[in-house]
Write an enzyme that holds these catalytic residues in place. Structure first.
Site, PDB file in Angstrom:
ATOM      1  N   CYS A 156       0.835  -1.204   0.000  1.00  0.00           N
ATOM      2  CA  CYS A 156       0.000   0.000   0.000  1.00  0.00           C
ATOM      3  C   CYS A 156       0.871   1.256   0.000  1.00  0.00           C
ATOM      4  CB  CYS A 156      -0.927  -0.032   1.223  1.00  0.00           C
ATOM      5  SG  CYS A 156      -1.966   1.422   1.366  1.00  0.00           S
ATOM      6  N   CYS A 159      -0.421   4.114   2.192  1.00  0.00           N
ATOM      7  CA  CYS A 159      -0.216   3.848   3.627  1.00  0.00           C
ATOM      8  C   CYS A 159       1.248   4.049   4.024  1.00  0.00           C
ATOM      9  CB  CYS A 159      -0.579   2.409   3.979  1.00  0.00           C
ATOM     10  SG  CYS A 159      -2.152   1.873   3.322  1.00  0.00           S
ATOM     11  N   ASP A 160       2.165   3.539   3.208  1.00  0.00           N
ATOM     12  CA  ASP A 160       3.553   3.428   3.662  1.00  0.00           C
ATOM     13  C   ASP A 160       4.562   4.264   2.879  1.00  0.00           C
ATOM     14  OD1 ASP A 160       2.777   1.671   5.661  1.00  0.00           O
ATOM     15  OD2 ASP A 160       2.894  -0.063   4.322  1.00  0.00           O
TER      16      ASP A 160
HETATM   17  C1  FAD Z   1       0.472  -4.217   4.653  1.00  0.00           C
HETATM   18  C2  FAD Z   1      -0.683  -3.265   4.765  1.00  0.00           C
HETATM   19  C3  FAD Z   1      -0.492  -2.032   5.380  1.00  0.00           C
HETATM   20  C4  FAD Z   1      -1.545  -1.146   5.489  1.00  0.00           C
HETATM   21  N1  FAD Z   1      -1.353   0.031   6.115  1.00  0.00           N
HETATM   22  C5  FAD Z   1      -2.362   0.919   6.253  1.00  0.00           C
HETATM   23  C6  FAD Z   1      -2.180   2.158   6.899  1.00  0.00           C
HETATM   24  O1  FAD Z   1      -1.086   2.498   7.347  1.00  0.00           O
HETATM   25  N2  FAD Z   1      -3.247   2.997   7.000  1.00  0.00           N
HETATM   26  C7  FAD Z   1      -4.479   2.669   6.482  1.00  0.00           C
HETATM   27  O2  FAD Z   1      -5.421   3.458   6.618  1.00  0.00           O
HETATM   28  N3  FAD Z   1      -4.683   1.488   5.860  1.00  0.00           N
HETATM   29  C8  FAD Z   1      -3.664   0.613   5.729  1.00  0.00           C
HETATM   30  N4  FAD Z   1      -3.852  -0.578   5.062  1.00  0.00           N
HETATM   31  C9  FAD Z   1      -5.184  -0.849   4.503  1.00  0.00           C
HETATM   32  C10 FAD Z   1      -6.149  -1.281   5.624  1.00  0.00           C
HETATM   33  O3  FAD Z   1      -5.561  -2.334   6.340  1.00  0.00           O
HETATM   34  C11 FAD Z   1      -7.490  -1.720   5.051  1.00  0.00           C
HETATM   35  O4  FAD Z   1      -8.020  -0.688   4.245  1.00  0.00           O
HETATM   36  C12 FAD Z   1      -8.477  -2.041   6.174  1.00  0.00           C
HETATM   37  O5  FAD Z   1      -7.941  -3.002   7.052  1.00  0.00           O
HETATM   38  C13 FAD Z   1      -9.795  -2.561   5.604  1.00  0.00           C
HETATM   39  O6  FAD Z   1     -10.616  -2.863   6.679  1.00  0.00           O
HETATM   40  P1  FAD Z   1     -11.827  -3.897   6.571  1.00  0.00           P
HETATM   41  O7  FAD Z   1     -12.453  -3.900   7.914  1.00  0.00           O
HETATM   42  O8  FAD Z   1     -12.668  -3.569   5.409  1.00  0.00           O
HETATM   43  O9  FAD Z   1     -11.189  -5.310   6.229  1.00  0.00           O
HETATM   44  P2  FAD Z   1      -9.945  -6.145   6.764  1.00  0.00           P
HETATM   45  O10 FAD Z   1      -9.031  -5.355   7.605  1.00  0.00           O
HETATM   46  O11 FAD Z   1      -9.412  -6.791   5.541  1.00  0.00           O
HETATM   47  O12 FAD Z   1     -10.636  -7.238   7.699  1.00  0.00           O
HETATM   48  C14 FAD Z   1     -11.439  -8.238   7.148  1.00  0.00           C
HETATM   49  C15 FAD Z   1     -11.915  -9.140   8.258  1.00  0.00           C
HETATM   50  O13 FAD Z   1     -12.867 -10.056   7.732  1.00  0.00           O
HETATM   51  C16 FAD Z   1     -12.598 -11.342   8.244  1.00  0.00           C
HETATM   52  N5  FAD Z   1     -13.185 -12.341   7.338  1.00  0.00           N
HETATM   53  C17 FAD Z   1     -12.899 -12.563   6.033  1.00  0.00           C
HETATM   54  N6  FAD Z   1     -13.652 -13.584   5.573  1.00  0.00           N
HETATM   55  C18 FAD Z   1     -14.437 -13.999   6.610  1.00  0.00           C
HETATM   56  C19 FAD Z   1     -15.409 -15.016   6.785  1.00  0.00           C
HETATM   57  N7  FAD Z   1     -15.771 -15.825   5.782  1.00  0.00           N
HETATM   58  N8  FAD Z   1     -15.995 -15.168   8.013  1.00  0.00           N
HETATM   59  C20 FAD Z   1     -15.676 -14.336   9.048  1.00  0.00           C
HETATM   60  N9  FAD Z   1     -14.766 -13.356   8.927  1.00  0.00           N
HETATM   61  C21 FAD Z   1     -14.152 -13.197   7.733  1.00  0.00           C
HETATM   62  C22 FAD Z   1     -11.094 -11.398   8.409  1.00  0.00           C
HETATM   63  O14 FAD Z   1     -10.716 -12.400   9.340  1.00  0.00           O
HETATM   64  C23 FAD Z   1     -10.827  -9.984   8.923  1.00  0.00           C
HETATM   65  O15 FAD Z   1     -11.014  -9.950  10.309  1.00  0.00           O
HETATM   66  C24 FAD Z   1      -2.826  -1.480   4.958  1.00  0.00           C
HETATM   67  C25 FAD Z   1      -3.018  -2.729   4.344  1.00  0.00           C
HETATM   68  C26 FAD Z   1      -1.966  -3.618   4.244  1.00  0.00           C
HETATM   69  C27 FAD Z   1      -2.191  -4.960   3.596  1.00  0.00           C
END
Ligand code: FAD
Length: 336
Positions: A156, A159-160
């Site tokens: 990302c 992000c980084d």
């Molecule tokens: C390496 C990295 C660094 C990042 N750094 C930043 C940053 O510095 N700042 C920033 O704003 N964003 C950052 N991001 C982006 C950020 O992490 C995402 O935008 C954010 O986490 C999305 O949130 P979410 O809740 O939609 O999903 P996610 O964080 O992807 O969470 C999804 C959840 O759904 C669950 N899940 C999936 N399938 C199922 C299922 N079938 N049953 C039950 N549970 C399920 C998973 O276990 C997880 O808990 C980064 C991403 C990455 C990969």
């Protein structure tokens, strides 16, 4: 008792417990425990929807896989991703969310209440379902990529990228996102090497033109990443191979960005919920409603544009409010 009998007894107990809870009926079921899911949980708890959350295999979501997060408001000194998600969890739990470890294996949205199956065993009946299953960044699959993830390797740029201000970095990918992220990095970094597998981009003409017109981006066509090099602590370079000449060279970079795409975690909803061709769930613009009554979606599972923790949290809030209003309107119809 022998070991086999003991484990059978334990299994029978667990099975009885699960069966006794079968067809548990909840007002609000939240699937996923990233920033979107936890924020939905906080709002749903405070609206007295008594939400039940299933965390999935990655409790805390994508941010548990990174190191420092500097762009989430409220943490003036930044915070480590796993610690931040622990704060989210504690807040949701304190407000009353029932957080459970489990993976939703299938759903049946053909009638109300919705049926959601957890770990292939337990069926939950839910008046509302909030999908917050996020997305997974695609990685190259190299051991060295995993080793230095969060220590110079990132998926990302927004992000980084900031951590590499004034430094030299490399980015791999050839689509629109890669092109966009390369130009974003070029504004912060001294030099950006763009590693492109073929002799052309997959990105749109407009994006390619932006890349080609950015002086500090150097494109390495026909090239693949062989290894990410480091000193044991962080990235110091990346070895690339030209797949036409077989020539290898090591670029001196401190950051390595992977921009080869994301996969939304939405396969279990296929056939029920409208999605785009990649699998991102379609919501009504300006809301979190889906094509199914009582099913809402938030976070990265429906967002291929911003993909940030704060936007995920924002839509998590929207999903809980949409669910509360949906239930209130239904109750009004029933009691009117
Ligand atoms: C390496 C990295 C660094 C990042 N750094 C930043 C940053 O510095 N700042 C920033 O704003 N964003 C950052 N991001 C982006 C950020 O992490 C995402 O935008 C954010 O986490 C999305 O949130 P979410 O809740 O939609 O999903 P996610 O964080 O992807 O969470 C999804 C959840 O759904 C669950 N899940 C999936 N399938 C199922 C299922 N079938 N049953 C039950 N549970 C399920 C998973 O276990 C997880 O808990 C980064 C991403 C990455 C990969």
């Amino acid at each position: 008792m022998t070991d086999t009998k003991l484990s059978f007894a334990k299994f029978a107990d667990k099975y009885k417990l699960l069966m006794s809870q079968e067809n548990e009926h909840v007002k609000c079921l939240i699937i996923g425990s990233g920033p979107a899911g936890y924020t939905a949980a906080i709002y749903a708890s405070r609206a007295d929807l008594k939400p039940v959350m299933y965390t999935g295999l990655l409790a805390g979501g994508q941010l548990t896989q990174t190191t420092e997060v500097e762009n989430y408001p409220g943490y003036p000194n930044g915070i480590m991703g796993p610690e931040m998600m622990e704060d989210f969890r504690k807040q949701a739990e304190r407000l009353g969310t029932d957080i459970r470890y489990g993976y939703v294996s299938s759903v049946d949205f053909s009638s109300l209440p919705h049926k959601v199956v957890v770990d292939d065993i337990k069926t939950i009946l839910a008046d509302t379902v909030i999908i917050s299953t996020g997305a997974s960044a695609k990685w190259l699959g190299l051991d060295s990529e995993q080793k230095y993830s969060g220590f110079g390797v990132s998926a990302c740029a927004v992000c980084d990228g900031f951590f590499f201000k004034g430094q030299d970095v490399a980015i791999v990918g050839a689509g629109d996102t890669a092109a966009e992220e390369a130009t974003y990095l070029a504004k912060l970094c001294r030099k950006v090497y763009m590693i492109v597998r073929r002799d052309e981009f997959r990105a749109s003409k407009a994006m390619v033109s932006r890349v080609l017109n950015t002086a500090n981006i150097e494109i390495l066509y026909d090239s693949e990443t062989k290894e990410i090099v480091g000193d044991g602590q962080s990235v110091t370079g990346v070895t690339v191979i030209n797949n036409k000449t077989n020539e290898t060279k090591t670029l001196d970079v401190t950051g390595f960005f992977v921009a080869i795409g994301h996969k939304p975690n939405t396969d279990i909803f296929r056939g029920w919920i409208h999605m785009d061709e990649t699998g991102y769930i379609k919501t009504t613009p300006g809301s979190t409603t889906t094509n199914i009554e009582g099913v809402f979606c938030c976070g990265d599972a429906q967002d291929h544009i911003y993909r940030q923790a704060v936007t995920a949290a924002g839509t998590g809030c929207m999903a809980a409010i949409d669910a509360e209003r949906y239930l209130a309107a239904k109750e009004h119809i029933v009691t009117a």
